[in-house]
Design a protein around this motif. Sequence first.
Motif, mmCIF file in Angstrom:
data_model
loop_
_atom_site.group_PDB
_atom_site.id
_atom_site.type_symbol
_atom_site.label_atom_id
_atom_site.label_comp_id
_atom_site.label_asym_id
_atom_site.label_seq_id
_atom_site.Cartn_x
_atom_site.Cartn_y
_atom_site.Cartn_z
ATOM 1 N N ARG A 129 0.825 -1.201 0.000
ATOM 2 C CA ARG A 129 0.000 0.000 0.000
ATOM 3 C C ARG A 129 0.867 1.262 0.000
ATOM 4 O O ARG A 129 0.613 2.207 -0.759
ATOM 5 C CB ARG A 129 -0.914 -0.045 1.229
ATOM 6 N N GLU A 130 1.898 1.260 0.825
ATOM 7 C CA GLU A 130 2.781 2.422 0.899
ATOM 8 C C GLU A 130 3.521 2.637 -0.411
ATOM 9 O O GLU A 130 3.688 3.779 -0.873
ATOM 10 C CB GLU A 130 3.757 2.244 2.052
ATOM 11 N N LYS A 131 3.960 1.555 -1.030
ATOM 12 C CA LYS A 131 4.657 1.683 -2.321
ATOM 13 C C LYS A 131 3.708 2.213 -3.386
ATOM 14 O O LYS A 131 4.117 3.008 -4.240
ATOM 15 C CB LYS A 131 5.222 0.336 -2.743
ATOM 16 N N LEU A 132 2.468 1.783 -3.328
ATOM 17 C CA LEU A 132 1.480 2.265 -4.297
ATOM 18 C C LEU A 132 1.292 3.774 -4.160
ATOM 19 O O LEU A 132 1.299 4.509 -5.155
ATOM 20 C CB LEU A 132 0.153 1.544 -4.092
ATOM 21 N N VAL A 133 1.130 4.223 -2.942
ATOM 22 C CA VAL A 133 0.905 5.654 -2.699
ATOM 23 C C VAL A 133 2.130 6.456 -3.122
ATOM 24 O O VAL A 133 2.020 7.543 -3.714
ATOM 25 C CB VAL A 133 0.564 5.897 -1.216
ATOM 26 N N THR A 134 3.314 5.916 -2.845
ATOM 27 C CA THR A 134 4.551 6.608 -3.218
ATOM 28 C C THR A 134 4.706 6.684 -4.736
ATOM 29 O O THR A 134 5.139 7.708 -5.284
ATOM 30 C CB THR A 134 5.766 5.890 -2.610
ATOM 31 N N ALA A 135 4.331 5.618 -5.409
ATOM 32 C CA ALA A 135 4.535 5.546 -6.866
ATOM 33 C C ALA A 135 3.536 6.386 -7.637
ATOM 34 O O ALA A 135 3.788 6.750 -8.793
ATOM 35 C CB ALA A 135 4.456 4.090 -7.325
ATOM 36 N N HIS A 136 2.395 6.687 -7.023
ATOM 37 C CA HIS A 136 1.344 7.410 -7.741
ATOM 38 C C HIS A 136 0.964 8.643 -6.936
ATOM 39 O O HIS A 136 0.153 8.580 -6.000
ATOM 40 C CB HIS A 136 0.132 6.523 -7.966
ATOM 41 N N THR A 194 -11.492 0.025 4.298
ATOM 42 C CA THR A 194 -10.267 0.422 5.002
ATOM 43 C C THR A 194 -9.034 -0.321 4.505
ATOM 44 O O THR A 194 -7.928 -0.069 4.987
ATOM 45 C CB THR A 194 -10.422 0.200 6.513
ATOM 46 N N ASP A 195 -9.201 -1.240 3.578
ATOM 47 C CA ASP A 195 -8.085 -1.966 2.967
ATOM 48 C C ASP A 195 -8.192 -1.884 1.460
ATOM 49 O O ASP A 195 -9.301 -1.739 0.904
ATOM 50 C CB ASP A 195 -8.099 -3.434 3.392
ATOM 51 N N LEU A 196 -7.060 -2.021 0.789
ATOM 52 C CA LEU A 196 -7.034 -2.136 -0.669
ATOM 53 C C LEU A 196 -6.967 -3.607 -1.051
ATOM 54 O O LEU A 196 -6.206 -4.372 -0.439
ATOM 55 C CB LEU A 196 -5.821 -1.417 -1.249
ATOM 56 N N PRO A 197 -7.729 -4.035 -2.051
ATOM 57 C CA PRO A 197 -7.563 -5.405 -2.532
ATOM 58 C C PRO A 197 -6.230 -5.547 -3.262
ATOM 59 O O PRO A 197 -5.836 -4.663 -4.037
ATOM 60 C CB PRO A 197 -8.757 -5.606 -3.473
ATOM 61 N N VAL A 198 -5.534 -6.658 -3.020
ATOM 62 C CA VAL A 198 -4.239 -6.856 -3.660
ATOM 63 C C VAL A 198 -4.392 -6.921 -5.174
ATOM 64 O O VAL A 198 -3.431 -6.652 -5.921
ATOM 65 C CB VAL A 198 -3.560 -8.133 -3.116
ATOM 66 N N ASN A 252 -1.216 -3.209 -11.177
ATOM 67 C CA ASN A 252 -1.414 -2.202 -12.225
ATOM 68 C C ASN A 252 -1.634 -0.802 -11.675
ATOM 69 O O ASN A 252 -1.558 0.181 -12.410
ATOM 70 C CB ASN A 252 -2.590 -2.589 -13.112
ATOM 71 N N GLY A 253 -1.941 -0.711 -10.379
ATOM 72 C CA GLY A 253 -2.132 0.585 -9.769
ATOM 73 C C GLY A 253 -3.410 1.252 -10.239
ATOM 74 O O GLY A 253 -4.258 0.649 -10.902
ATOM 75 N N PRO A 254 -3.581 2.531 -9.910
ATOM 76 C CA PRO A 254 -4.778 3.256 -10.349
ATOM 77 C C PRO A 254 -4.810 3.368 -11.864
ATOM 78 O O PRO A 254 -3.788 3.245 -12.543
ATOM 79 C CB PRO A 254 -4.627 4.624 -9.684
#
Length: 977
Positions: free
Chosen positions: A183-190, A209-213, A218-220
């Motif tokens: 989740r943190e890597k996703l937020v950092t990357a986008h 409250t969670d993101l599905p894996v 592919n991200g957003p």
Amino acid sequence: MTRIYFAYCILLLFVPVAGFTQVEKYGIAEQPWEEALGNHRAVLKVKDSAEIVRTIIHWRRRDADPRLKRMILLDASGRQIRNIVPITMDREKAEILFQPQSGEGIYYLYYMPFIGKKNVGWWEGAYLKPESSATEEWLATISGKNKHDGTNELPIAAVEKLESRTAFDSFYPMEVCATKEEREKLVTAHAGSMLLFPEDRRFPIRMTTDLPVRWIPNGPSRHFHGTASRNEYYVFQIGVFAADTLLTNVKVKSNLPGFTCFNTGGVDASGRDFTKQVNIPKGSVQAMWIGIDISEKATMTPLNFKVFVESDQAAPQSIDVRIDIDGVVLADRGDSEPWRHSRLRWLNSRLGINDDIVEPYTPLQVKGKLIRAKTAQVVLNDAGFPEQLIAGKTKINAAPIQFEIQSKVGLEVLEAGKRQFVKKTKGTISWKQDASNERFQLTLNGTMEFDGTLQYDIQVKSKQDLEIEDIRLLVPVDTSVSRYFMGMGLPGGACPQIHDWKWKGAQDAFWIGDVDAGLHVELQGATYNGPLLNLYKPAPPPSWFNENKGGFRLQTKNGRVLNTIYSGQRLMKAGEELPFKFKLLVTPVKNLNTKDQFVNRYYHNGNIPAPKLSDLENGIKITNVHHANPINPYINYPFIAVDSMRNFVNYWHAKGLKVKIYYTIRELTNQLPELWALRSLGSEIFGDGNGGGFPWLQEHLMSNYNVQWFNKINGYEECDASILTSGESRWYNYYIEGLRWLVQNLDIDGLYLDDVSFDRTMLKRMRKVMDQVKPGCLIDLHSNTGFSKGPATQYTEYFPYINKLWFGESFQYDKMPPENWMVEVSGIPFGLMGDMLHGGGNPWKGPLYGMTVRYPWGTEGVTCDPRDIWKVWDNFGIQDARMIGYWDPANPVRTNNKQLLATAYQRKNKLLVSVGSWAENDLPMELTIDWRKIGRIPASVSIIQPDIPKFQEAKKFKPEEPINIPAGKGVLLEINY
């Protein structure tokens, strides 16, 4: 077909996400295992037999603390392996050591086991708490081992897959959580506060409250691609993730005609457009459900358009949408296939919201101050209030109904302005009228409807600072029509001489009247005014309640019963306005139809809705298909087993039997495909609550729900675990459209309503829709007085639109006085009739009111069986008889004791007399027959007591011979002349 489709979609995707080695394979068991082991397990494979093996399970769980639940390890034969110990365990993964005592092979680790009991109506149980099952000797062999001294070198038990007991239990793919690191890597990357994840309808977004894996690789995305059919109402989602801040006022827009975002607005239950603000807490996900119209004439050319998402904190973002159109034309927009979610558009329906009238009512007529409906008339006074209310030809009030303001100055006299009729249709007449003096301005909005209902909305405005002694409503009723009373803290019974009541409990209404005329009064202004006030517990109407200074007072004096609803002392500031709302309903609401009562008999058996063919010989004409059976398995969602229901209806129609179904609103099954879309609307559709209940609810809904009805369905693996709806909402609109669909597509003959929670406006819509599609549909209403706390008072507003009562559960028939029977059970003062239920009722007293039990309902250990009484009725020809109750002055039959009551059913040359005793001892009864009321003096009379098993023995009596009446029971007598 629906279940197969969903399972197929899931199985197609039971593969690891590329590039994420920590995503396990997922699957569904070939055969469901023992349910107490829980709904989820890890399938482990041991290749190297050893004293200790190690496994790491990346289970990516939703529950807050997996350490609070027990783990049970079984080998392939089902033997429990007790030597097991967790090393580390959290939501993301678990590292576990165990002894593979059965050697190489497959082991099953059940990690959410529970113990529970499936009752009829509720589930009781809990998850098993952790326990240490390993032996001290085995634990000693691993003592001191850790990641630094050899644990990592232990043989590995590989995770073959994570399995769910059934497809419905599965977490995959939308409830498999991304890790904190992912989740943190996703937020950092986008970069950005708002990340968008378009998603297909096949995969409803479940977690907030969670993101599905599933979203991580592919991200957003700024693109969505779907496939629709022609004439389909196509639905998809956009998941909006508040990555690093609170997002407020989130909006979803498009220039595509017919575009709808269900989360940001729609049509409320009254038919009004509304918008709602969507706020997304930091770190949370909000599913935005979107619907578009695909034309029946659409070509195969893809439909391309943009969707724009914005919030106060984030710049607008666009998503390019491409919808390919296949060659299929859907006849019903996709409504017959629930997985498509096309029926979400029903949430915004206005079906049945109009001023049309329904049978048996006729158009309203206005002539000067008189407004006339079929069953009621009102003459308005100069102030716009009822000067006279009339039921049939009987006047109800002893003086005009008055709304009074008393200040320190005294009783305020207001000069009435000119009445203005603002609406005149066949079904509704509305008027507006002002009144004022130097201290007050009063604005009255009144409405009368075709069923005899009058609605008043009064605004009282103070022109100066004033001390108010009281603002009150006076309802004076003539004592000639005040035999009975119920409400305001009193059960149905004889009208008291005096009664005082303060606001407490589930009360906001009263009824006063007799069999031929009465008046129901409901005080309005609370957040909820329907039945089941004890369940929803709304605060009393503020203006009437006035910090508990308000109340109700009844006084009998000078030939009238004065009902006073007072609000008490208060201070009003200059310019302050107070709303006072109330509703009146003149009763009876229809003519009593005794023939319908005796001809249209019910078969009612919850688990087995199909009668035997031989039962039809007993005059059964209608069957109610309850929920919790294979025909109608899931409560208030009869859209899953539609083939079974259609076949059932067609079969019994061919046999001459009508089929009605259980379908209401108060709670909703967890099995409905639109569950996640409805949950995305917050508390609009589902009521908030403390969660808990059946494990499925806890595992998937997690929190913020209110547990309701639970049932195991015979022949079904899945159970029915329902949750409470939130009251008036867009689900009302969905329900009305669903009712139309059921009548039109399954040919049902009406509804069985069981302690429902909506107001009369819904009953009007229901009746209108059914009559439009299939005139003659039936509605019967059941209530449990132990639950609804006085159903006749709360449900009176329903009575114009229903055909029969079944009040019902918890009624103590042997202890109820005749006045209570009349008012709360029989339905007769309202133009209805009913059946008995609890404990089999009292079969001797029931016929006084034309009632028996329903065959073959089971209650309190009793299987209801009225067939022997029906035989006597049929031999007499009761369906063609005139019913003359003990309450009717025209009754030709009287007894010699007030504790013995007699109702006569009259045909040519014969009577059937029902006698019921309220005495504590056996009494000799002498019958007196007033032959003048019959119209002839016979030459001879014979009195026969027919044989009715478990009811009475066969006997003959001479006219002057006393007849023994057992205490609390009675007799049925045939009198021939």
